[in-house]
Design an enzyme around this catalytic site. Structure first.
Site, short mmCIF file in Angstrom:
data_model
loop_
_atom_site.label_atom_id
_atom_site.label_comp_id
_atom_site.label_asym_id
_atom_site.label_seq_id
_atom_site.Cartn_x
_atom_site.Cartn_y
_atom_site.Cartn_z
N PRO A 71 82.30 43.64 37.60
CA PRO A 71 81.37 42.53 37.86
C PRO A 71 80.95 41.82 36.57
O PRO A 71 80.71 42.47 35.55
CB PRO A 71 80.17 43.23 38.50
CG PRO A 71 80.22 44.62 37.98
CD PRO A 71 81.68 44.96 37.79
N ARG A 113 79.45 37.91 36.74
CA ARG A 113 78.40 37.01 37.20
C ARG A 113 77.27 37.74 37.95
O ARG A 113 76.09 37.48 37.72
CB ARG A 113 79.02 35.97 38.15
CG ARG A 113 78.11 34.80 38.46
CD ARG A 113 78.72 33.94 39.57
NE ARG A 113 80.12 33.70 39.43
CZ ARG A 113 80.67 32.63 38.84
NH1 ARG A 113 79.89 31.69 38.36
NH2 ARG A 113 81.98 32.50 38.77
N ARG A 137 78.97 24.05 33.43
CA ARG A 137 79.45 24.36 34.77
C ARG A 137 79.24 23.23 35.77
O ARG A 137 79.96 23.13 36.75
CB ARG A 137 78.81 25.66 35.29
CG ARG A 137 79.11 26.87 34.41
CD ARG A 137 78.77 28.18 35.08
NE ARG A 137 79.62 28.48 36.20
CZ ARG A 137 79.32 28.26 37.46
NH1 ARG A 137 78.15 27.77 37.79
NH2 ARG A 137 80.19 28.55 38.41
N CYS A 178 76.34 12.21 25.15
CA CYS A 178 76.78 10.84 25.38
C CYS A 178 77.90 10.81 26.38
O CYS A 178 79.06 10.62 26.03
CB CYS A 178 77.22 10.22 24.07
SG CYS A 178 75.82 9.61 23.18
N TYR A 209 78.34 32.77 32.34
CA TYR A 209 79.22 31.64 32.04
C TYR A 209 78.46 30.40 31.60
O TYR A 209 78.88 29.28 31.87
CB TYR A 209 80.13 31.33 33.23
CG TYR A 209 80.93 32.53 33.69
CD1 TYR A 209 81.94 33.05 32.90
CD2 TYR A 209 80.65 33.16 34.90
CE1 TYR A 209 82.66 34.17 33.30
CE2 TYR A 209 81.37 34.28 35.32
CZ TYR A 209 82.36 34.78 34.51
OH TYR A 209 83.07 35.88 34.91
#
Ligand code: LLP
Length: 441
Positions: A288, A290, A327, A358, A387
């Site tokens: 595992p 996340r 993400r 920008c 992440y």
């Protein structure tokens, strides 16, 4: 929505790990990653407990989700093993004196230097991805007078997406060796004969942020069937690594499966499949990433410019963005946002939270209900523990954020904020571009 130890304190401010988030913003500056230690510890304990019904199992944290030297120490103290995917991640673990024997080294294109580094460090397993690597590992191990303990990564043809899965026939993946093509069996047989190789088992990883966990049942059936086929060919493998993938809650609409439920499914599926294909229950590993750290992370920002386009949208821009959370731009990920200094105020407006890069695509949250915002307000975006820091960049020469860990009212730095000097530390000017301190035009 709240995650981990989050609550609203008597000031009406958001609190994590017993620390006032507004105070943390003052003390460490913004943007800032906050790491809720208690939540990680709880998740680690849940993971360790969930496979206990199996004769032998191991929980391996996928370092790519979030890896720092301090994090390695915490993982070690929790008895977890570690999956690394590069020389850099391996170096981080070794700097932390993480026990090498509990390190799993992954990757679809490990370099010769990385493989040698892993063998010299004495990593627990190299998860070999292809035949070329298998031969390299065998040769290097022989040169060193050792046998490398390895797992072979195979692709069972099950591909999980966020809310569903498909079984793919063509096995179109850059990772691993195709199982249905008979290639995998041939590679197992080759590994079994190579002098520098000690083949312990097989590995698969079917996807990430998975909500429909029935795909694991399908993958387990296929993997155990493969182990049975290998056994019929005279080779007994004792280890089955099922990778990672369990999803976490990013928004109120997400309904992730609990770690306990996930464990129950794994245990039941492994028992059923080994019974069906008549092989002994192998050691089961899971990886595992996340689901161990995702909900333990919160990123806080300060609101700057607020732009109202009447009848269309109100943008509230913050002092971070796609550099610390790529993400949203990359996967259209959705997040939940809270006004940390107005946590008990009614949400009476809709804002789109924009980053400061920008680039029009640099957004953090679209159309979020929030109390009326002003410049200086502190926003907290939830479930950014996985992440985010590990995928952060210096786009627009923005320094990377600091990371603080909070626990029962105290806070400690895990990673310092980068300085402007850090940003140019590795830059250089070719000598021929400079004469007498003057740049040639
Ligand atoms: N094991 C292997 C071999 C993996 O490739 C991964 C993730 C994991 C374990 C951990 O999976 P998790 O439990 O975290 O789902 N950057 C993407 C995620 C990429 C995942 C890659 N592999 C994102 O931000 O969603």
């Amino acid at each position: 929505m709240k995650t981990g130890t989050m609550k609203v304190n008597t000031n009406g401010y958001l609190e994590i790990g017993g620390c006032d988030v507004v105070e943390l913003a003052k003390q460490y500056g913004t943007p800032l990653y906050i790491f809720d230690e208690e939540t990680v510890v709880k998740k680690a304990e849940e993971y360790t407990a969930c496979l206990q019904e199996l004769p032998d199992s191991e929980v391996i944290f996928a370092g790519k989700a979030f890896l720092t030297v301090g994090m390695c120490r915490l993982l070690d103290s929790l008895g977890l093993s570690l999956d690394v995917v590069s020389g850099g991640e391996l170096y981080t673990a070794l700097q932390a004196e993480f026990p090498a024997g509990r390190i799993y080294f992954h990757g679809n294109n490990k370099s010769s230097d990385e493989l040698k580094m892993a063998l010299q460090a004495g990593v627990g397993r190299i998860v070999v991805d292809n035949i070329q690597e298998l031969n390299l590992v065998s040769n290097f191990a022989q040169e060193m007078g050792i046998r490398a303990k390895i797992l072979l990564r195979v692709t069972p043809g099950v591909e999980a997406h966020t809310h569903s899965y498909i079984q793919t026939g063509q096995l179109d993946s850059k990772f691993g060796i195709g199982m249905q093509s008979e290639q995998a069996l041939a590679v197992v047989q080759l590994a079994d004969t190579l002098p520098g190789i000690d083949l312990r088992g097989v590995h698969c990883h079917i996807g990430s942020q998975i909500f429909d966990i029935s795909c694991f049942d399908v993958a387990i059936d296929l993997m155990v069937q493969f182990l049975a086929q290998v056994l019929r060919n005279g080779i007994q493998l004792h280890e089955l690594d099922l990778g990672g993938g369990l999803g976490v809650r990013h928004t109120i609409d997400d309904e992730p499966v609990s770690i306990a439920e996930f464990g129950d499914l794994l245990v039941t599926s492994v028992k059923q499949a080994t019974n069906k294909y008549q092989i002994p229950v192998p050691k089961i590993m899971i990886e595992p990433g996340r689901s161990l750290v995702g909900e333990a992370g919160t990123t806080i920002y300060q609101v700057g410019a607020i732009k109202e386009i009447p009848g269309i949208r109100t943008y509230a821009s913050v002092d971070g963005g796609m550099g610390d959370n790529p993400r949203v731009a990359l996967y259209q990920a959705k997040y939940h946002v809270i006004a940390a200094n107005k946590a008990n105020k009614t949400a009476d407006k809709i804002y789109t939270i924009a980053g400061k890069c920008c680039e029009s695509g640099d957004m953090l949250v679209h159309d979020a209900p929030l109390p009326t915002l002003e410049a200086g307000d502190i926003l907290a975006i939830l479930s950014t523990g996985a992440y985010n820091y590990s995928m952060a960049s210096n786009y627009n020469q923005l320094p990377r954020l600091a990371v603080v860990t909070v626990y029962k009212g105290s806070s400690d730095i895990l990673v310092e904020r980068e300085t402007y000097a850090d940003l140019v530390r590795l830059h250089s000017i070719p000598a021929r571009w400079v004469t007498d301190s003057t740049v040639i035009k």
